[in-house]
Motif scaffolding. Structure first.
Motif, mmCIF file in Angstrom:
data_model
loop_
_atom_site.group_PDB
_atom_site.id
_atom_site.type_symbol
_atom_site.label_atom_id
_atom_site.label_comp_id
_atom_site.label_asym_id
_atom_site.label_seq_id
_atom_site.Cartn_x
_atom_site.Cartn_y
_atom_site.Cartn_z
ATOM 1 N N VAL A 119 0.923 -1.198 -0.136
ATOM 2 C CA VAL A 119 -0.023 -0.028 0.030
ATOM 3 C C VAL A 119 0.987 1.246 0.071
ATOM 4 C CG1 VAL A 119 -1.745 1.230 1.212
ATOM 5 C CG2 VAL A 119 -2.139 -1.406 1.199
ATOM 6 N N GLN A 120 1.984 1.332 0.717
ATOM 7 C CA GLN A 120 2.926 2.251 0.802
ATOM 8 C C GLN A 120 3.396 2.523 -0.657
ATOM 9 O OE1 GLN A 120 5.761 2.967 4.051
ATOM 10 N NE2 GLN A 120 7.374 2.820 2.449
ATOM 11 N N ASP A 121 3.732 1.723 -1.297
ATOM 12 C CA ASP A 121 4.389 1.731 -2.633
ATOM 13 C C ASP A 121 3.326 2.573 -3.816
ATOM 14 O OD1 ASP A 121 6.584 0.890 -2.059
ATOM 15 O OD2 ASP A 121 6.434 -1.337 -2.682
ATOM 16 N N LYS A 122 2.092 1.926 -3.390
ATOM 17 C CA LYS A 122 0.915 2.690 -4.281
ATOM 18 C C LYS A 122 0.770 4.054 -3.815
ATOM 19 C CE LYS A 122 -1.459 -1.662 -5.149
ATOM 20 N NZ LYS A 122 -2.708 -2.266 -4.608
ATOM 21 N N VAL A 123 0.689 4.515 -2.465
ATOM 22 C CA VAL A 123 0.263 5.814 -2.057
ATOM 23 C C VAL A 123 1.651 6.757 -2.136
ATOM 24 C CG1 VAL A 123 -0.447 7.127 0.002
ATOM 25 C CG2 VAL A 123 -1.218 4.894 -0.485
ATOM 26 N N LEU A 124 2.823 6.138 -1.659
ATOM 27 C CA LEU A 124 3.965 6.948 -1.928
ATOM 28 C C LEU A 124 5.162 6.452 -2.956
ATOM 29 C CD1 LEU A 124 4.352 7.852 1.851
ATOM 30 C CD2 LEU A 124 3.866 9.722 0.054
ATOM 31 N N PRO A 125 4.665 6.425 -4.349
ATOM 32 C CA PRO A 125 5.724 5.697 -5.032
ATOM 33 C C PRO A 125 6.971 6.562 -5.064
ATOM 34 C CG PRO A 125 4.175 6.734 -6.139
ATOM 35 C CD PRO A 125 3.559 7.104 -4.798
ATOM 36 N N ASN A 126 7.991 5.754 -5.660
ATOM 37 C CA ASN A 126 9.397 6.720 -5.667
ATOM 38 C C ASN A 126 9.133 7.742 -6.893
ATOM 39 O OD1 ASN A 126 9.925 5.028 -8.109
ATOM 40 N ND2 ASN A 126 10.850 3.612 -6.853
ATOM 41 N N ASP A 127 10.283 8.617 -7.310
ATOM 42 C CA ASP A 127 9.894 9.702 -8.126
ATOM 43 C C ASP A 127 9.881 9.014 -9.623
ATOM 44 O OD1 ASP A 127 9.868 11.488 -6.288
ATOM 45 O OD2 ASP A 127 12.014 11.850 -6.509
ATOM 46 N N GLN A 128 10.364 7.723 -9.857
ATOM 47 C CA GLN A 128 10.353 7.410 -11.109
ATOM 48 C C GLN A 128 8.906 6.843 -11.483
ATOM 49 O OE1 GLN A 128 12.832 6.733 -8.941
ATOM 50 N NE2 GLN A 128 14.384 7.871 -9.816
ATOM 51 N N ASN A 129 8.540 6.110 -10.367
ATOM 52 C CA ASN A 129 7.022 5.649 -10.602
ATOM 53 C C ASN A 129 5.904 6.394 -10.327
ATOM 54 O OD1 ASN A 129 8.240 3.195 -11.474
ATOM 55 N ND2 ASN A 129 8.337 2.320 -9.283
ATOM 56 N N ALA A 130 6.084 7.809 -9.784
ATOM 57 C CA ALA A 130 4.955 8.811 -9.376
ATOM 58 C C ALA A 130 4.250 9.000 -10.740
ATOM 59 C CB ALA A 130 5.722 9.923 -8.709
#
Length: 285
Positions: A119-130
């Motif tokens: 969930v954290q990766d979906k809510v706060l993706p890194n700059d490359q995936n944002a």
């Protein structure tokens, strides 16, 4: 013996009845709120992921609670003393049980951690995936109010709007647009929190905190500072209005027409004046 046994059972039975009654009453009060386990209805695309995690965590907790209470009642019934002269079997070790209560908590922690990271990766993706931002807002938290900078929003120019504890500011957001928030503080740690977004993030001096949200419901929502930041922390409030794109652009044009709102403000030009408060003047950077 019979009277003593009935007293022993009275308290746990009463507790079980009370818990069941509370669950039944809360379910009848508001089915939607009950399903969300007390959370507000999500107002952003990312908030739905957090609500799902919250609900599944509660379900896991309920299952664990049922198992634990079931084992407690089983032990009470199965291994109760049946006579005054009965001596229970003296067991020093039970290897299967010890293995179980060592492995089971580790498995639960690993499962919860795994889903939390997803969930954290979906809510706060890194700059490359944002997702590519449709608008950028520089949020400034200062003692004791907020300033919102709409970066490059008015024909490539930045406009801003601030508030005071007496007159809290309003943040305008366009619906169904990816909004990047950059957080800045010129003084102490604050925390940007909109409960309806199911999200908050600290505003830390000297640290570049940022996130992206996509509002998917129109309306007016309350915001506040969630970090104890000083004497008037409780009055550090603001509102968020999620509006149509045309209404958002109209608001930006209105700000751009006022010379006092043009340019970037990373301190505050606004006097935090309210009856009962002393005047606090920030600095413009």
């Amino acid at each position: 013996m019979g009277r003593h046994t009935s007293r022993r059972w009275r308290r746990p039975l009463l507790a079980a009845v009370l818990v069941g009654a509370m669950l039944a009453l809360s379910g009848c009060a508001d089915g939607t709120r009950f399903e969300r386990v007390g959370m507000p209805a999500p107002k952003t695309k990312q908030a739905h992921y957090m609500l799902d995690l919250w609900q599944w965590a509660w379900l896991a907790a309920i299952i664990v609670g049922v198992v634990v209470w079931g084992l407690i009642f089983y032990a009470v019934i199965r291994f109760r003393r049946r006579s005054d002269d009965e001596i229970p079997v003296q067991t020093r070790y039970n290897l299967p049980i010890e293995i179980f209560y060592t492995i089971a908590p580790v498995v639960m922690v690993v499962v919860l951690f795994t889903f939390t990271v997803r969930v954290q990766d979906k809510v706060l993706p890194n700059d490359q995936n944002a997702p590519r931002p449709d608008a950028k807002i520089l949020v400034v938290g200062q003692k004791w109010s907020w300033t919102f900078n709409y970066v490059d929003a008015a024909d490539g120019k930045t406009v801003h709007e601030g508030g005071t504890p007496a007159q809290p500011p309003t943040l305008y957001l366009p619906i169904n647009k990816n909004i990047r928030f950059d957080l800045y503080s010129p003084d102490v740690i604050h925390s940007f929190w909109v409960p309806a977004f199911l999200f908050k993030m600290d505003v830390v001096p000297g640290r570049d905190n940022h996130f992206t949200l996509t509002p998917d419901r129109t309306g007016t929502f309350d915001g506040k500072c969630a970090e104890l930041c000083g004497t008037y922390h409780s009055r550090m409030l603001f509102q968020v209005k999620v509006v149509s794109e045309s209404d958002y652009e109209a608001h930006i044009e209105k700000l751009a027409a006022n010379p006092d709102n043009q340019g970037e403000a990373k301190g505050t030009n606004y006097d935090n004046v309210q009856p009962g408060l002393s005047q606090e003047k920030g600095s413009e950077e």
